[in-house]
Design a protein around this motif. Sequence first.
Motif, PDB file in Angstrom:
ATOM      1  N   SER A  89       8.394   0.765   9.650  1.00 43.41           N
ATOM      2  CA  SER A  89       9.452   0.286   8.773  1.00 43.41           C
ATOM      3  C   SER A  89      10.824   0.657   9.307  1.00 43.41           C
ATOM      4  O   SER A  89      10.988   1.681   9.983  1.00 43.41           O
ATOM      5  CB  SER A  89       9.276   0.868   7.363  1.00 43.41           C
ATOM      6  N   SER A  90      11.805  -0.181   8.999  1.00 51.50           N
ATOM      7  CA  SER A  90      13.195   0.141   9.315  1.00 51.50           C
ATOM      8  C   SER A  90      13.823   0.971   8.200  1.00 51.50           C
ATOM      9  O   SER A  90      14.919   1.504   8.364  1.00 51.50           O
ATOM     10  CB  SER A  90      14.004  -1.148   9.513  1.00 51.50           C
ATOM     11  N   GLU A  91      13.120   1.075   7.058  1.00 52.49           N
ATOM     12  CA  GLU A  91      13.588   1.867   5.915  1.00 52.49           C
ATOM     13  C   GLU A  91      12.388   2.615   5.329  1.00 52.49           C
ATOM     14  O   GLU A  91      11.598   2.043   4.581  1.00 52.49           O
ATOM     15  CB  GLU A  91      14.212   0.961   4.844  1.00 52.49           C
ATOM     16  N   GLU A  92      12.243   3.907   5.669  1.00 56.82           N
ATOM     17  CA  GLU A  92      11.072   4.655   5.218  1.00 56.82           C
ATOM     18  C   GLU A  92      10.968   4.708   3.705  1.00 56.82           C
ATOM     19  O   GLU A  92       9.871   4.561   3.147  1.00 56.82           O
ATOM     20  CB  GLU A  92      11.101   6.081   5.780  1.00 56.82           C
ATOM     21  N   ALA A  93      12.094   4.896   3.023  1.00 57.23           N
ATOM     22  CA  ALA A  93      12.066   4.981   1.561  1.00 57.23           C
ATOM     23  C   ALA A  93      11.551   3.678   0.951  1.00 57.23           C
ATOM     24  O   ALA A  93      10.789   3.676  -0.022  1.00 57.23           O
ATOM     25  CB  ALA A  93      13.462   5.301   1.034  1.00 57.23           C
ATOM     26  N   SER A  94      11.941   2.580   1.547  1.00 54.81           N
ATOM     27  CA  SER A  94      11.487   1.278   1.070  1.00 54.81           C
ATOM     28  C   SER A  94       9.986   1.112   1.300  1.00 54.81           C
ATOM     29  O   SER A  94       9.264   0.602   0.445  1.00 54.81           O
ATOM     30  CB  SER A  94      12.258   0.166   1.783  1.00 54.81           C
ATOM     31  N   ALA A  95       9.512   1.566   2.454  1.00 55.35           N
ATOM     32  CA  ALA A  95       8.081   1.474   2.763  1.00 55.35           C
ATOM     33  C   ALA A  95       7.252   2.271   1.768  1.00 55.35           C
ATOM     34  O   ALA A  95       6.192   1.816   1.311  1.00 55.35           O
ATOM     35  CB  ALA A  95       7.831   1.971   4.183  1.00 55.35           C
ATOM     36  N   ARG A  96       7.710   3.459   1.423  1.00 50.36           N
ATOM     37  CA  ARG A  96       6.953   4.296   0.480  1.00 50.36           C
ATOM     38  C   ARG A  96       6.997   3.710  -0.936  1.00 50.36           C
ATOM     39  O   ARG A  96       6.054   3.894  -1.706  1.00 50.36           O
ATOM     40  CB  ARG A  96       7.503   5.721   0.507  1.00 50.36           C
ATOM     41  N   LYS A  97       8.065   3.009  -1.243  1.00 48.33           N
ATOM     42  CA  LYS A  97       8.149   2.351  -2.549  1.00 48.33           C
ATOM     43  C   LYS A  97       7.189   1.164  -2.606  1.00 48.33           C
ATOM     44  O   LYS A  97       6.522   0.933  -3.615  1.00 48.33           O
ATOM     45  CB  LYS A  97       9.578   1.884  -2.796  1.00 48.33           C
ATOM     46  N   ILE A  98       7.103   0.432  -1.503  1.00 46.48           N
ATOM     47  CA  ILE A  98       6.228  -0.744  -1.443  1.00 46.48           C
ATOM     48  C   ILE A  98       4.764  -0.345  -1.543  1.00 46.48           C
ATOM     49  O   ILE A  98       3.992  -0.931  -2.312  1.00 46.48           O
ATOM     50  CB  ILE A  98       6.455  -1.511  -0.121  1.00 46.48           C
ATOM     51  N   LEU A  99       4.387   0.688  -0.780  1.00 42.94           N
ATOM     52  CA  LEU A  99       2.977   1.049  -0.671  1.00 42.94           C
ATOM     53  C   LEU A  99       2.575   2.006  -1.791  1.00 42.94           C
ATOM     54  O   LEU A  99       2.296   3.179  -1.580  1.00 42.94           O
ATOM     55  CB  LEU A  99       2.693   1.632   0.702  1.00 42.94           C
ATOM     56  N   SER A 100       2.516   1.438  -2.981  1.00 44.97           N
ATOM     57  CA  SER A 100       2.035   2.176  -4.142  1.00 44.97           C
ATOM     58  C   SER A 100       0.519   2.322  -4.058  1.00 44.97           C
ATOM     59  O   SER A 100      -0.141   1.744  -3.183  1.00 44.97           O
ATOM     60  CB  SER A 100       2.406   1.421  -5.417  1.00 44.97           C
ATOM     61  N   LYS A 101      -0.053   3.071  -4.980  1.00 44.19           N
ATOM     62  CA  LYS A 101      -1.509   3.244  -5.028  1.00 44.19           C
ATOM     63  C   LYS A 101      -2.202   1.884  -5.168  1.00 44.19           C
ATOM     64  O   LYS A 101      -3.210   1.620  -4.526  1.00 44.19           O
ATOM     65  CB  LYS A 101      -1.888   4.146  -6.204  1.00 44.19           C
ATOM     66  N   GLU A 102      -1.636   1.036  -6.021  1.00 44.62           N
ATOM     67  CA  GLU A 102      -2.227  -0.283  -6.249  1.00 44.62           C
ATOM     68  C   GLU A 102      -2.166  -1.135  -4.984  1.00 44.62           C
ATOM     69  O   GLU A 102      -3.136  -1.806  -4.628  1.00 44.62           O
ATOM     70  CB  GLU A 102      -1.502  -0.992  -7.396  1.00 44.62           C
ATOM     71  N   MET A 103      -1.006  -1.114  -4.303  1.00 46.82           N
ATOM     72  CA  MET A 103      -0.845  -1.902  -3.083  1.00 46.82           C
ATOM     73  C   MET A 103      -1.822  -1.433  -2.000  1.00 46.82           C
ATOM     74  O   MET A 103      -2.464  -2.242  -1.324  1.00 46.82           O
ATOM     75  CB  MET A 103       0.588  -1.809  -2.579  1.00 46.82           C
ATOM     76  N   ILE A 104      -1.938  -0.134  -1.836  1.00 47.17           N
ATOM     77  CA  ILE A 104      -2.851   0.419  -0.831  1.00 47.17           C
ATOM     78  C   ILE A 104      -4.288   0.025  -1.126  1.00 47.17           C
ATOM     79  O   ILE A 104      -5.027  -0.379  -0.224  1.00 47.17           O
ATOM     80  CB  ILE A 104      -2.692   1.949  -0.759  1.00 47.17           C
ATOM     81  N   GLN A 105      -4.696   0.117  -2.396  1.00 53.95           N
ATOM     82  CA  GLN A 105      -6.061  -0.234  -2.766  1.00 53.95           C
ATOM     83  C   GLN A 105      -6.332  -1.717  -2.502  1.00 53.95           C
ATOM     84  O   GLN A 105      -7.393  -2.091  -2.004  1.00 53.95           O
ATOM     85  CB  GLN A 105      -6.305   0.085  -4.244  1.00 53.95           C
ATOM     86  N   LYS A 106      -5.341  -2.548  -2.813  1.00 54.60           N
ATOM     87  CA  LYS A 106      -5.530  -3.987  -2.613  1.00 54.60           C
ATOM     88  C   LYS A 106      -5.599  -4.329  -1.129  1.00 54.60           C
ATOM     89  O   LYS A 106      -6.389  -5.183  -0.712  1.00 54.60           O
ATOM     90  CB  LYS A 106      -4.386  -4.754  -3.279  1.00 54.60           C
ATOM     91  N   LEU A 107      -4.797  -3.676  -0.312  1.00 54.44           N
ATOM     92  CA  LEU A 107      -4.842  -3.908   1.129  1.00 54.44           C
ATOM     93  C   LEU A 107      -6.193  -3.503   1.708  1.00 54.44           C
ATOM     94  O   LEU A 107      -6.718  -4.160   2.606  1.00 54.44           O
ATOM     95  CB  LEU A 107      -3.716  -3.141   1.822  1.00 54.44           C
ATOM     96  N   LEU A 108      -6.767  -2.435   1.190  1.00 49.07           N
ATOM     97  CA  LEU A 108      -8.103  -2.018   1.630  1.00 49.07           C
ATOM     98  C   LEU A 108      -9.152  -3.062   1.232  1.00 49.07           C
ATOM     99  O   LEU A 108     -10.099  -3.312   1.985  1.00 49.07           O
ATOM    100  CB  LEU A 108      -8.453  -0.652   1.039  1.00 49.07           C
ATOM    101  N   GLU A 109      -8.982  -3.677   0.063  1.00 46.27           N
ATOM    102  CA  GLU A 109      -9.897  -4.735  -0.361  1.00 46.27           C
ATOM    103  C   GLU A 109      -9.773  -5.958   0.544  1.00 46.27           C
ATOM    104  O   GLU A 109     -10.775  -6.563   0.937  1.00 46.27           O
ATOM    105  CB  GLU A 109      -9.611  -5.124  -1.813  1.00 46.27           C
ATOM    106  N   PHE A 110      -8.530  -6.315   0.884  1.00 46.48           N
ATOM    107  CA  PHE A 110      -8.326  -7.447   1.788  1.00 46.48           C
ATOM    108  C   PHE A 110      -8.901  -7.150   3.170  1.00 46.48           C
ATOM    109  O   PHE A 110      -9.413  -8.042   3.851  1.00 46.48           O
ATOM    110  CB  PHE A 110      -6.836  -7.774   1.902  1.00 46.48           C
ATOM    111  N   ASN A 111      -8.829  -5.885   3.580  1.00 47.73           N
ATOM    112  CA  ASN A 111      -9.378  -5.502   4.872  1.00 47.73           C
ATOM    113  C   ASN A 111     -10.902  -5.633   4.885  1.00 47.73           C
ATOM    114  O   ASN A 111     -11.497  -5.912   5.929  1.00 47.73           O
ATOM    115  CB  ASN A 111      -8.983  -4.068   5.224  1.00 47.73           C
TER     116      ASN A 111
END
Length: 312
Positions: A228-250
């Motif tokens: 990321s070009s903005e670490e704070a933004s990346a950590r805001k984006i990758l919430s618990k829900e987002m991480i879980q959904k990305l694992l499902e898509f994987n």
Amino acid sequence: MTSSISSNPTIKRLENERYALFQQIRQYQMLLLGCIGGGAFLIYIYQQGGLSSYPFWVVIFLGGIAIAGVIFCIYNWIMMTQTFIRKIKKQAIKTVFQIEELDWSYEPKNYLEQPYFENSRLFSSKPTNYSGNHLVLGSFDSIPFGMSILDCSRGGGKSQEQIFKGLFIQLNAPNQLKGTTVILPDIAQRILGKSFGKKLQNMNSHRKMKMVYFEEEENFEKKFVVYSSEEASARKILSKEMIQKLLEFNQLYPGKFRVSIQPNAINIAISNMKIFKLSAGQSLTDNNNWKSTRIDLKRLKEILQFFANSFS
């Protein structure tokens, strides 16, 4: 959904057109085999000296007829297959969208323009060869999107580098996030191990972006790497829900799912994925032939819905 597709009046009409077209394709296929067989027989007879009593121009003439027949059959076979794609398949897929109450357009021979792909920053290299098909445009939960199959490479010949081949999706999702965050399949840690792989990822930035490490999400770190070009933004984006959904898509697309999130845009690339796999030889009123399309639509709607809802 498959039963409503096969029983739809438009689909039934298109099936009649498809069947008539396919019968013509079969005729050209049989004629092609005849021309090839005739040419092979002519070569055999010539080698055995069976044509030695004829002038050489007669042999050339007969061979020319066989070659012309092969070219004629292949040309018409290709043209009729293209007719199926441009007319029958296009209308069939648009009818499926209507059945599903999706206000989407479909152009089987078009694709997303190259700037969409390059601006996503999902890939390190810019393609010099760019093509595609299966362009779908529309909106999902009021979020405009475009998607298509893309084939992107760089260079030519033996030195050609395949950059991406698969499905590319862009959603014009409004958000207040800063910078660009990309989530990529983790290859380094998978091959080299956690410690050395992480060091290598830190040393090699992606498009001048820094790696963001999620220590507490071990399963996620095994599958993905985040820059990321903005670490704070990346950590805001990758919430618990987002991480879980990305694992499902994987799980659906192991090692093939990439995402970049930018102000007003979400870009998704799924390598080696094909959509709407219908051919002229498949009946449009056979439910089994719609299974892959049904799966494609179900997964596409799930992806679009999640990202549209996450950033709307």
